[in-house]
Design an enzyme around this catalytic site. Structure first.
Site, PDB file in Angstrom:
ATOM      1  CG  ASP A  21      -2.914 -31.406  -5.470  1.00  0.00           C
ATOM      2  OD1 ASP A  21      -3.376 -30.458  -6.032  1.00  0.00           O
ATOM      3  OD2 ASP A  21      -2.564 -32.555  -5.969  1.00  0.00           O
ATOM      4  CG  LEU A  49      11.260 -26.037  -1.785  1.00  0.00           C
ATOM      5  CD1 LEU A  49      12.226 -25.133  -0.693  1.00  0.00           C
ATOM      6  CD2 LEU A  49       9.946 -25.085  -1.636  1.00  0.00           C
ATOM      7  CD  GLU A  50       9.337 -28.031  -8.174  1.00  0.00           C
ATOM      8  OE1 GLU A  50       8.928 -26.652  -8.171  1.00  0.00           O
ATOM      9  OE2 GLU A  50       8.592 -28.835  -7.679  1.00  0.00           O
ATOM     10  NE  ARG A 109      11.720 -14.182   2.229  1.00  0.00           N
ATOM     11  CZ  ARG A 109      12.996 -13.708   2.892  1.00  0.00           C
ATOM     12  NH1 ARG A 109      14.089 -14.531   2.979  1.00  0.00           N
ATOM     13  NH2 ARG A 109      13.086 -12.408   3.263  1.00  0.00           N
ATOM     14  CE1 TYR A 144      -0.631 -35.836  -5.031  1.00  0.00           C
ATOM     15  CE2 TYR A 144       0.235 -36.663  -2.954  1.00  0.00           C
ATOM     16  CZ  TYR A 144       0.397 -36.497  -4.254  1.00  0.00           C
ATOM     17  OH  TYR A 144       1.400 -36.980  -5.021  1.00  0.00           O
ATOM     18  CB  SER A 187      14.210 -10.493  -0.498  1.00  0.00           C
ATOM     19  OG  SER A 187      13.474  -9.470   0.196  1.00  0.00           O
ATOM     20  CG  LEU A 188      15.164 -15.655  -1.104  1.00  0.00           C
ATOM     21  CD1 LEU A 188      14.686 -16.728  -0.589  1.00  0.00           C
ATOM     22  CD2 LEU A 188      16.685 -15.472  -0.508  1.00  0.00           C
ATOM     23  CB  ALA A 189      12.294 -13.327  -6.965  1.00  0.00           C
TER      24      ALA A 189
END
EC number: 3.5.4.13
Length: 194
Positions: A128, A137-138, A110, A171, A112-114
């Site tokens: 995939d 999430l990393e 998002r 996958y 806003s978070l960035a």
């Protein structure tokens, strides 16, 4: 072709794409569907390993990974996970995602978070064809302040594209799929690369 909101709703209604729990239609906008943060996390623990030799012998890489990653951390629905500046952590989406062999998904953070310094995925944002499971999430905090992250907060958005045909090796059918059906913040399995 990227799916628009009405197509995403129809694909969810028809069971072509599955998100569990299914987000309400007000979380589907334009060409994306919001996904929320789950409650499973992993962090790098204090360690004495000087480095991880990513191309070393598999047993050595496995032992190094084991020495630096924490066990799974589960937090309560009303608790916060604090990500400090310069820290990397793994987490999952609340929703489990299932895609058919002819659709690829993309995860975006998002804006806003960035703007607060939070990167939701370091590089791995492709989902995939044939994927089934939660999305890991990393997280990376590149900002100046610790960030309190809570389960159920909107953390990103998924978009979907139709492929030119059905993938021959989706996958879910690959024998060497390292993260098949993952439901928690699974640490790197680079030691399983062929």
């Amino acid at each position: 072709m990227r799916l628009c909101d009405t197509d995403i709703e129809r694909y969810l209604d028809d069971g072509i794409i599955a998100l569990t729990p299914r987000p309400s239609n007000d979380k589907i906008n334009g060409a994306t569907i919001d996904v929320r943060l789950g409650n499973s996390f992993r962090v790098f623990r204090e360690h004495s390993a000087p480095y991880i030799d990513l191309s070393g012998p598999k047993e050595q890489v496995s032992a190094q990974l084991e020495s630096v990653m924490s066990e799974e951390i589960l937090i309560g629905e009303n608790d916060a996970f604090f990500l400090h500046p310069g820290e990397l952590a793994l987490a999952t989406t609340l929703e489990s995602v299932k895609l058919p062999a002819n659709i690829i998904g993309w995860l975006d953070g998002r804006s806003s978070l960035a703007r607060l310094g939070l990167m939701v995925h370091v590089t791995a944002h492709r989902i995939d064809p044939g994927w089934e499971g939660r999305i890991v999430l990393e997280f990376f905090n590149s900002g100046k302040l610790p960030l309190a992250l809570r389960p159920n907060m909107v953390i990103g958005a998924l978009s979907f594209e139709i492929l030119s045909g059905y993938a021959a090796r989706p996958y879910s059918s690959r024998k060497n799929a390292k993260y098949k059906n993952q439901q928690s913040a699974v640490a790197s399995r680079i030691d399983e690369d062929k």
